[in-house]
Design an enzyme around this catalytic site. Sequence first.
Site, short mmCIF file in Angstrom:
data_model
loop_
_atom_site.label_atom_id
_atom_site.label_comp_id
_atom_site.label_asym_id
_atom_site.label_seq_id
_atom_site.Cartn_x
_atom_site.Cartn_y
_atom_site.Cartn_z
CG MET A 1 -11.32 59.37 20.52
SD MET A 1 -11.24 59.75 18.76
CE MET A 1 -10.02 58.52 18.23
CB ALA A 2 -5.75 60.54 22.42
CB VAL A 4 -1.99 65.88 23.78
CG1 VAL A 4 -0.80 66.46 23.02
CG2 VAL A 4 -3.08 65.48 22.80
CE LYS A 19 -5.58 62.92 19.57
NZ LYS A 19 -6.35 63.61 18.51
CG ASP A 114 -15.28 68.57 17.21
OD1 ASP A 114 -16.26 69.25 17.58
OD2 ASP A 114 -14.60 67.90 18.01
#
Length: 436
Positions: A1-2, A4, A19, A114
């Site tokens: 998703m991203a 950092v 992020k 998670d």
Amino acid sequence: MATVFRARDELLGRDVAIKVFHTAEAQSGRIDGELAVLASLDHHALVQLIDAGSETDEYGRANRYIVMALVNGTDLHVHLQSRARLSARHIAEIGYDIAEALDYMHARRVIHRDIKPSNILLVDYRDGSARARAKLTDFGIALADDRERLTAQGVTTGTAGYLSPEQASGGEVTTASDVYSLGLVLLQCFTRHLEFPGSVVESAVARLERDPVVPAELPELWRRLLLAMTDRNPHNRPQRHDLVAALRQVVIAESGRHKGDALEPLFPDEALRTAALVRTTILDTLPNEALDRVTAMAARLFSAPIAIVSVVDHDRTWFRSHYGEAVDQIARQVDLSSSPTPSTGPVIVEDGRTDDRTRANPLVTGPLGLRFYVGVPLRRANGAVIGTLSVLDVVPGTATEADVANLEDLAALVVNQLELRQLSLQTTVEMTAPGS
């Protein structure tokens, strides 16, 4: 998703973590969800949210980001990969900190979903303390009462090796699921191996058929706790205050057992810190813009609406995709990120409805209705297969030898980009290491 980044807050003169969400995820409800969860939580064992915003790039795309407190140290996954020893006391202290974080979260009806080593950050306060400190991070798939569920009922969300039995079977996920996952993490700290390895299906089926193997040589207090945390019945697992109290007792017991012994520091020297950074997993070095082009080219090669690059690491699957306009809205509502163990050769499915390998697959029978699939392995120079480049379509199709060869060439470009980035990272680390 991203991705950092480490950054410098020039106004306040401090380092922070930023992020930056991938462009394809910019409109995702998961971003708003993570912001909502982070903004509502304030605890010493959780990574603190400082700010959030959006910036438009030169192509007019909105790049959304969040600014978080920078945690000096490494994550538990990298520490385990480095083969550095973890004492039983350190394992207890890490578990205690994360249990306190879960106690706080669960009281506010937030479920992380998670818990895994790469989401547990080991904090180095650079004060020489032998006490292990840990923080929990990454709330991208957390569930809270006031948040819309972003996955359909019965869809499994999480990381295969650390799913609870109820997650693996698509059942109701409660706070007890986080307790089970933490139990697997603590067990791995002792055994140094993943208890339920393999593909998503193999890993899920294994925990539905048996309990984790807790080494007989562990102290009885540890054995009882780990067996309770990983009980297949969620109602039998310790919850909130009970889990914190149990781990507090383990910390006291381990401290007393080794009283007077010289405890090895969690971060013994700069050489280990440098070695851990060099071992940064392949998922942290993938070149995003290059992969955007590769997936788009792969889709054009087969005139298909979907192309995916997935890279499987020890406890994470890195996922990048291209969606055509014809399936964009449907595909974004379907979880395509769960990837089985990569095949060592090309896989071709010309019609998913008639192929025995896929006819019962939810991606074929579900709302997306996939029919055509071609996947080729991402193979490193040493022969190791680390992932897959695949093309998918909602209508049947064919793949010629030339088509597959072209897809394999694109896969080789992905691996070349990856290895160049890793080489660059290693060179940078070696240049900045003490004595360089």
